[in-house]
Design a protein around this motif. Structure first.
Motif, PDB file in Angstrom:
ATOM      1  N   HIS D 177      -6.198 122.383 -47.621  1.00 10.21           N
ATOM      2  CA  HIS D 177      -6.736 121.102 -48.088  1.00 10.21           C
ATOM      3  C   HIS D 177      -7.208 120.246 -46.911  1.00 10.21           C
ATOM      4  O   HIS D 177      -6.421 119.910 -46.032  1.00 10.21           O
ATOM      5  CB  HIS D 177      -5.662 120.365 -48.877  1.00 10.21           C
ATOM      6  CG  HIS D 177      -6.140 119.087 -49.463  1.00 10.21           C
ATOM      7  ND1 HIS D 177      -6.951 119.031 -50.580  1.00 10.21           N
ATOM      8  CD2 HIS D 177      -5.948 117.806 -49.079  1.00 10.21           C
ATOM      9  CE1 HIS D 177      -7.221 117.769 -50.859  1.00 10.21           C
ATOM     10  NE2 HIS D 177      -6.631 117.010 -49.960  1.00 10.21           N
ATOM     11  N   SER D 179      -9.378 116.660 -46.084  1.00  3.55           N
ATOM     12  CA  SER D 179     -10.076 115.449 -46.532  1.00  3.55           C
ATOM     13  C   SER D 179     -10.740 114.831 -45.327  1.00  3.55           C
ATOM     14  O   SER D 179     -10.093 114.654 -44.298  1.00  3.55           O
ATOM     15  CB  SER D 179      -9.086 114.434 -47.113  1.00  3.55           C
ATOM     16  OG  SER D 179      -8.709 114.811 -48.394  1.00  3.55           O
ATOM     17  N   GLN D 248      -8.243 114.794 -42.191  1.00  5.30           N
ATOM     18  CA  GLN D 248      -6.818 114.969 -42.426  1.00  5.30           C
ATOM     19  C   GLN D 248      -6.644 116.293 -43.150  1.00  5.30           C
ATOM     20  O   GLN D 248      -7.302 116.558 -44.155  1.00  5.30           O
ATOM     21  CB  GLN D 248      -6.261 113.809 -43.260  1.00  5.30           C
ATOM     22  CG  GLN D 248      -4.749 113.844 -43.422  1.00  5.30           C
ATOM     23  CD  GLN D 248      -4.338 114.684 -44.631  1.00  5.30           C
ATOM     24  OE1 GLN D 248      -4.986 114.653 -45.672  1.00  5.30           O
ATOM     25  NE2 GLN D 248      -3.268 115.454 -44.486  1.00  5.30           N
ATOM     26  N   SER D 250      -3.773 119.323 -44.551  1.00  7.65           N
ATOM     27  CA  SER D 250      -2.387 119.641 -44.916  1.00  7.65           C
ATOM     28  C   SER D 250      -2.224 121.148 -44.931  1.00  7.65           C
ATOM     29  O   SER D 250      -2.961 121.840 -45.636  1.00  7.65           O
ATOM     30  CB  SER D 250      -2.063 119.074 -46.304  1.00  7.65           C
ATOM     31  OG  SER D 250      -2.081 117.674 -46.287  1.00  7.65           O
ATOM     32  N   PRO D 252       0.560 124.017 -45.598  1.00  8.88           N
ATOM     33  CA  PRO D 252       1.914 124.457 -45.951  1.00  8.88           C
ATOM     34  C   PRO D 252       2.365 125.534 -44.968  1.00  8.88           C
ATOM     35  O   PRO D 252       1.587 126.415 -44.590  1.00  8.88           O
ATOM     36  CB  PRO D 252       1.743 125.046 -47.366  1.00  8.88           C
ATOM     37  CG  PRO D 252       0.444 124.494 -47.870  1.00  8.88           C
ATOM     38  CD  PRO D 252      -0.413 124.298 -46.658  1.00  8.88           C
ATOM     39  N   TYR D 303      -0.614 107.986 -34.521  1.00 13.16           N
ATOM     40  CA  TYR D 303      -1.676 108.891 -34.990  1.00 13.16           C
ATOM     41  C   TYR D 303      -3.000 108.494 -34.340  1.00 13.16           C
ATOM     42  O   TYR D 303      -3.157 107.355 -33.893  1.00 13.16           O
ATOM     43  CB  TYR D 303      -1.800 108.819 -36.513  1.00 13.16           C
ATOM     44  CG  TYR D 303      -0.523 109.150 -37.249  1.00 13.16           C
ATOM     45  CD1 TYR D 303       0.025 110.427 -37.191  1.00 13.16           C
ATOM     46  CD2 TYR D 303       0.140 108.183 -37.993  1.00 13.16           C
ATOM     47  CE1 TYR D 303       1.205 110.728 -37.864  1.00 13.16           C
ATOM     48  CE2 TYR D 303       1.320 108.478 -38.669  1.00 13.16           C
ATOM     49  CZ  TYR D 303       1.849 109.754 -38.591  1.00 13.16           C
ATOM     50  OH  TYR D 303       3.010 110.046 -39.247  1.00 13.16           O
ATOM     51  N   PRO D 304      -3.952 109.403 -34.325  1.00 17.19           N
ATOM     52  CA  PRO D 304      -5.251 109.099 -33.709  1.00 17.19           C
ATOM     53  C   PRO D 304      -5.999 108.004 -34.462  1.00 17.19           C
ATOM     54  O   PRO D 304      -5.783 107.796 -35.655  1.00 17.19           O
ATOM     55  CB  PRO D 304      -6.018 110.423 -33.819  1.00 17.19           C
ATOM     56  CG  PRO D 304      -4.993 111.471 -34.033  1.00 17.19           C
ATOM     57  CD  PRO D 304      -3.877 110.810 -34.784  1.00 17.19           C
ATOM     58  N   ASP D 320       1.988 116.021 -37.516  1.00 14.50           N
ATOM     59  CA  ASP D 320       3.269 115.549 -38.038  1.00 14.50           C
ATOM     60  C   ASP D 320       3.774 116.591 -39.031  1.00 14.50           C
ATOM     61  O   ASP D 320       3.089 117.580 -39.330  1.00 14.50           O
ATOM     62  CB  ASP D 320       3.112 114.181 -38.709  1.00 14.50           C
ATOM     63  CG  ASP D 320       4.400 113.354 -38.626  1.00 14.50           C
ATOM     64  OD1 ASP D 320       5.485 113.963 -38.453  1.00 14.50           O
ATOM     65  OD2 ASP D 320       4.309 112.124 -38.721  1.00 14.50           O
ATOM     66  N   TYR D 321       4.975 116.359 -39.524  1.00 18.02           N
ATOM     67  CA  TYR D 321       5.568 117.367 -40.397  1.00 18.02           C
ATOM     68  C   TYR D 321       6.319 116.684 -41.526  1.00 18.02           C
ATOM     69  O   TYR D 321       7.186 115.834 -41.277  1.00 18.02           O
ATOM     70  CB  TYR D 321       6.518 118.271 -39.593  1.00 18.02           C
ATOM     71  CG  TYR D 321       7.079 119.413 -40.405  1.00 18.02           C
ATOM     72  CD1 TYR D 321       6.234 120.276 -41.087  1.00 18.02           C
ATOM     73  CD2 TYR D 321       8.458 119.617 -40.488  1.00 18.02           C
ATOM     74  CE1 TYR D 321       6.753 121.329 -41.838  1.00 18.02           C
ATOM     75  CE2 TYR D 321       8.979 120.671 -41.230  1.00 18.02           C
ATOM     76  CZ  TYR D 321       8.117 121.514 -41.911  1.00 18.02           C
ATOM     77  OH  TYR D 321       8.626 122.551 -42.666  1.00 18.02           O
ATOM     78  N   ASP D 322       5.953 117.022 -42.745  1.00 20.03           N
ATOM     79  CA  ASP D 322       6.680 116.565 -43.926  1.00 20.03           C
ATOM     80  C   ASP D 322       7.751 117.608 -44.206  1.00 20.03           C
ATOM     81  O   ASP D 322       7.505 118.619 -44.866  1.00 20.03           O
ATOM     82  CB  ASP D 322       5.704 116.417 -45.100  1.00 20.03           C
ATOM     83  CG  ASP D 322       6.392 115.928 -46.368  1.00 20.03           C
ATOM     84  OD1 ASP D 322       7.641 116.026 -46.462  1.00 20.03           O
ATOM     85  OD2 ASP D 322       5.687 115.451 -47.269  1.00 20.03           O
ATOM     86  N   ARG D 325       8.856 118.780 -47.778  1.00 24.48           N
ATOM     87  CA  ARG D 325       7.901 119.580 -48.550  1.00 24.48           C
ATOM     88  C   ARG D 325       7.370 120.789 -47.771  1.00 24.48           C
ATOM     89  O   ARG D 325       6.587 121.567 -48.279  1.00 24.48           O
ATOM     90  CB  ARG D 325       6.739 118.710 -49.037  1.00 24.48           C
ATOM     91  CG  ARG D 325       7.196 117.631 -50.015  1.00 24.48           C
ATOM     92  CD  ARG D 325       6.108 116.679 -50.437  1.00 24.48           C
ATOM     93  NE  ARG D 325       6.675 115.583 -51.234  1.00 24.48           N
ATOM     94  CZ  ARG D 325       7.275 114.504 -50.730  1.00 24.48           C
ATOM     95  NH1 ARG D 325       7.366 114.362 -49.412  1.00 24.48           N
ATOM     96  NH2 ARG D 325       7.775 113.596 -51.516  1.00 24.48           N
ATOM     97  N   ILE D 327       5.269 120.868 -45.252  1.00 30.67           N
ATOM     98  CA  ILE D 327       3.820 120.796 -45.024  1.00 30.67           C
ATOM     99  C   ILE D 327       3.531 120.169 -43.668  1.00 30.67           C
ATOM    100  O   ILE D 327       3.979 119.050 -43.378  1.00 30.67           O
ATOM    101  CB  ILE D 327       3.128 119.969 -46.124  1.00 30.67           C
ATOM    102  CG1 ILE D 327       3.410 120.590 -47.501  1.00 30.67           C
ATOM    103  CG2 ILE D 327       1.626 119.894 -45.879  1.00 30.67           C
ATOM    104  CD1 ILE D 327       2.898 119.755 -48.663  1.00 30.67           C
ATOM    105  N   LYS D 329       0.980 118.407 -41.080  1.00 34.14           N
ATOM    106  CA  LYS D 329      -0.170 117.516 -41.212  1.00 34.14           C
ATOM    107  C   LYS D 329      -0.942 117.475 -39.908  1.00 34.14           C
ATOM    108  O   LYS D 329      -0.340 117.364 -38.840  1.00 34.14           O
ATOM    109  CB  LYS D 329       0.292 116.083 -41.522  1.00 34.14           C
ATOM    110  CG  LYS D 329       1.248 115.959 -42.687  1.00 34.14           C
ATOM    111  CD  LYS D 329       0.618 116.401 -43.991  1.00 34.14           C
ATOM    112  CE  LYS D 329       1.567 116.166 -45.147  1.00 34.14           C
ATOM    113  NZ  LYS D 329       1.565 114.783 -45.596  1.00 34.14           N
ATOM    114  N   ILE D 331      -4.259 115.507 -38.081  1.00 29.25           N
ATOM    115  CA  ILE D 331      -5.314 114.499 -38.105  1.00 29.25           C
ATOM    116  C   ILE D 331      -6.197 114.733 -36.893  1.00 29.25           C
ATOM    117  O   ILE D 331      -5.697 114.900 -35.775  1.00 29.25           O
ATOM    118  CB  ILE D 331      -4.729 113.074 -38.090  1.00 29.25           C
ATOM    119  CG1 ILE D 331      -4.042 112.814 -39.426  1.00 29.25           C
ATOM    120  CG2 ILE D 331      -5.813 112.038 -37.840  1.00 29.25           C
ATOM    121  CD1 ILE D 331      -3.157 111.610 -39.417  1.00 29.25           C
TER     122      ILE D 331
END
Lengths: 366, 366, 366, 366
Positions: D177, D179, D248, D250, D252, D303-304, D320-322, D325, D327, D329, D331
């Motif tokens: 994904h 965006s 951005q 994502s 997994p 973040y940038p 970064d890291y969620d 979940r 996932i 990230k 940027i």
């Protein structure tokens, strides 16, 4: 100058103009070392995230002073009132100083007190300090030990008005009206409610309508140019953009001149003053594309655009004439952080160190 | 008026002011039917996507005229020069007309020709037409068949200047300096290179510096108020925002007044002129919060904010005084599409139909 | 309700959502009295300059509580963690409560603790509180004493996703990707360096990429709708605008559905879910204008526009289908302060007090 | 190369990327002559007002071809479909070609046809053309006759994703994904209603949600890097800024990796991939300032920032890291006209002509 290039100090390296100086100095081929100061604990690259990867680090003002012997030039980007008590310590060691604050812009300590509400602590330096607009007094800048860099509104307005006010066509009796919109980097970088994004978005923030502190500076400089006392009605505001100054000035013409003038006469006057292209002043350019000639046509591009000078040291000028009212119009735009501050400071540095005047300032606006 | 409410035509329903009229009329409790016209084939809701779901549909101008008998009032949002040849056909059927174009703003066809380059085709209506600023001539608007809605710059500047210029304190000999920044909805909605987003972003677009066509309109209205001939130096530009007008005016005071004036004297003058809160003019408000009193403090919120009136029919005013130069400062802000166009048109409609003047216009700025 | 209309308290009246509630309540025909609270000393109209002239004044939270008997409803616009210790004192006096903070959005105190890092002090009210999205659970809102107003990202995403996720076509196994850009009024109104205008201008500020606190709320609501556990990858940022939320979601379809779907199938699904025009949900509208059909054509207006809902309570939706990848796309836009906060809170109030649901919310976007 | 420096042609010199190439080439110390082409009659400096005073003039494409013998390198900034029929005439004369359009980005003419709807007219050159991301394939660029400059979305996303996707930690089965928000200079410079300022101000304009033409290009490049077939869900929009791309993504992680990862693991991965500071890739920098560690704290500057790279050739990355979940990230931000177009084209030129890779690209963002 060191064999390898200039060693440069930047006192007050955390604000917008200090950061911009570093940005420009980093791409300057004749600069070897850059030492910005800070009293805070935020690292340089986090403070100025556009300079990520540049490798600069803050030193304290005391550390900079301790290494004064290694320096060639120091820029002051401090709040008004701070430079005056320190610059002499640099001058005494042969370091040349360019002060971006207002401390040395007035020859007279009384004017300084009236404009800034402070007693001057180094009045003996006021007469030595050279007011640094290279386009107007390049020779004096060349040999100066101490240069007072002009205010952002002032340099923009002066470059725009000088040719017309010294032409003999302008009526100088009534107040000269100047309206200026500055970017929000012209406000302090200290967090403040009214400069938070939601308050500025889609808005305009007028301020100091009772008399902006740059008005006496502008009167002083224009008065020296015209050799008479002038009154300037300077109206200031911040617009919804980060960088740039838009100055619009209206100059009533003398009755004797009114019927001899049209847009092309004014255009010629400015071409003569600043020269055209490579033979003239590199950074001062006239945007005088021809109009379509249709009544009420909105020919936007016949006037300068603030966005066109963003990030660059250029000043774009436009002139027009309201024939039915006998009023000449001047539009002058600069980037408030470049030509309005750090760029003209570097231009002054180039002049002082016999470098090509446009060194490090070759980039066009983006 | 029909039993169920007003039936309203909007001639020229595709542009910004036509769309704004529909937006406001849709939320107006006394309006029953809205008929916007278009000659194009784009559906109404695609043309005005903020009105998605409203259910309005375009008719042709001919269809609107064919149903003239069902109408109570027609607004013209057409380019200058179009309304003058059509309004009489509506007036003849007892339909009242509010013209947002410049066609009926001047009493004199010669002034119209000079400002707009067109020969007036209905000069006999010029004397009948009422210039529609409710705050100034509510009674004449009430009984008017034909209302000339003022230009957006003009109504903003007039509301800002009227109290001061009629106070006996202002020097009216020199040109009155007015600088105004308008949102880009003040430009035509026809696609044009210089109003494309990248050209406006972070910039300011001055235009018509040789004399904006609203300047003679402003001179006309202010001349009538002061009962003398005035010269207005109106400087116009578009800023990087969609809606809003920022007007800044500088008014030199008479020598006799200079030493009697300060900010609070001006503030009182405006409070008296427009009244305070619910007892006064609902839509004209003075932003006169006290300053901190510190020299050079940037007390941004002591002046009006363009963003504060966005989407509303309010006009916020601010006044200040440059004591050392004897110049009074006025700041006036409106939403150019509301108080500057569609909102004041509806305010006029309310007055003409004996409705509460604020009906449909109660929302504050967002 | 009092004979003359509702008496309304707004606890936490200094921030953006408190101010927006007052803005909308001021134009609400069924509201009699508005009492916003503040602990500071800035006057109401200086704090919310768009409400100049409205006449509201702050009271302290204690004063509001002291007059609890006069109130019909209280809105909480307080930081998360404050409402939970106070609402019961209002409920006990028969005052209905609408909480715009996150305090009552979760049925389970453990989820609340995990998302917000706080121990819940009124867990017995969590089961009573009704999650207030009128479009989804109007009947429960009607009779609620305590309504938990949804988060701005959540209501926008839920309105956009509900029809598709409950259609049986969506694959719900993989994480659902949601990217959202919020206006800067979605940040705290407390002055902060990174939300100063120069830092936001022309930029995008991502934040909380490690997991935004609205993600569990969104998972909770979508989980309840689909009756299964979902994972939502919510990515949040602030954009260079003051108001508005832009949500873009990508939903992979089940293999069984992929070849039966196209843009019009999705469009029909949403039309059925929300109804068309006056027969459907008033505030939820599908922007589904037809494309030109040319490959790579940038038909911008076939999708919703954030600017189109500014200042209004509308949610505009758009759907599309990436056929080659089998992914349905949803775009949902709202004004974060209206449908995302104060507007939906008033919609809930209207429902709770048996008023027309759109009362006070009739205005279209500007 | 001529003794005095490079002679450079810019085919398609009127648009945004053509103008930006000229802007950068004008400050490039190794460039002698710049020849931009146009078929229109607007002078160069009026077309690109930021380059006022630069002295460049347009030639016709035919004139440029006639003087092919004097050229060292030609850039194509033409709409997709034009370069492919012309480049060979330059190559035949030993002129090296850098194509900023999509004509030579795919190895396979079928993919080109599918993405752009055109039959390729020079398929024999597709295998020769080198895809020009210096950071990934510097050696092949060095010796290339024909370089295909990457799409702006693609280079930004690829620089952001390459380290993670090739790390063995990412799950590549589900669609990736992405965006992305692009500045409006990423839209065509041809006047269009939906890109007029009032339509973009304060808004976001999604487009091509059915599948952007850069998605197959991105799948192609990432597929080559990972040596497997990938699906990319690329979502594109224009934001209210002129320059810049915000990407951005994502990703997994594989179950095996989820519990071994945190933000610092990802940060190390990227430091290793691109190197730190002067030892690494000059233009690709990781913004990984430490967070405050408070739950829900909005630490924007970890973040940038798009604004930080404006006007520069830098790409700033953030990871970064969620954890909850699983996932990761990413940027990534660039200036769409510089690193996304003209800057990387010049970086390629520098590599091809054995110049320092950062020559002419030393300026930091402003």
């Amino acid at each position: 100058m060191n064999a390898s290039g200039l060693n440069v100090g930047v006192v007050g390296g955390t604000g917008y103009s200090g950061g911009e100086l570093c940005r420009l100095l980093l791409a300057h081929p004749a600069v070897d070392k850059i030492l910005p100061t800070s009293r805070g604990d935020q690292p340089f690259e986090r403070n100025h995230r556009n300079l990520l990867g540049c490798g600069l680090e803050f030193v304290t003002p005391e550390q900079l002073l301790a290494d004064v012997g290694d320096l060639d030039v120091v820029f002051f980007c401090t709040p008004t009132g701070e430079a005056m008590s320190v610059v002499e310590r640099y001058l005494d060691h042969g370091v040349r100083v360019i002060d971006l604050s207002a401390d040395f812009r007035f020859g007279d300590p009384d004017t300084y007190r009236a404009a800034h509400g402070l007693e001057h602590t180094a009045p003996h330096l006021l007469t030595e300090a050279v007011y640094g607009i290279s386009e107007l007094n390049r020779e004096r800048v060349r040999s100066a030990r101490l240069v007072a860099n002009p205010g952002c509104y002032v340099i923009t307005a002066v470059l725009g008005l000088a040719p017309l006010l010294t032409s003999g066509m302008a009526s100088l009796d009534a107040p000269l009206h100047v309206s200026a919109i500055n970017g929000t980097t012209g406000a302090s970088s200290t967090p403040k409610r009214d400069v938070m994004h939601p308050h500025v978005f889609g808005s305009i923030l007028p301020y100091n309508m009772e008399g902006h502190r740059h008005a006496p500076e502008l009167e002083d400089v224009l008065g020296a140019l015209t050799e008479r006392r002038l009154t300037v009605d300077l109206n200031t505001a911040h617009g919804d953009f980060a960088r740039g100054i838009y100055v619009q000035a209206s100059v009533p013409l003398l009755s004797s001149a009114r019927h001899k003038v049209d847009q092309s006469v004014l255009s010629d006057l400015y071409e003569q003053a600043y020269g055209a292209g490579h033979d003239g002043e590199h950074f001062v350019l006239l945007n005088d594309f021809p109009k379509s000639g249709k009544l009420n046509a909105k020919d936007y591009d016949v006037y300068p655009s603030v966005a066109a000078v963003r990030g660059s040291n250029f000043c774009h000028l436009g002139v027009d004439y309201d024939e039915s009212r006998g009023i000449a119009k001047v539009i002058a735009v600069t980037d408030n952080l470049v030509k309005g501050a750090a760029g003209s400071a570097i231009q002054n540095m180039n002049t002082m160190f016999e470098l090509p005047e446009i060194e490090g300032l070759r980039h066009y606006g983006a």
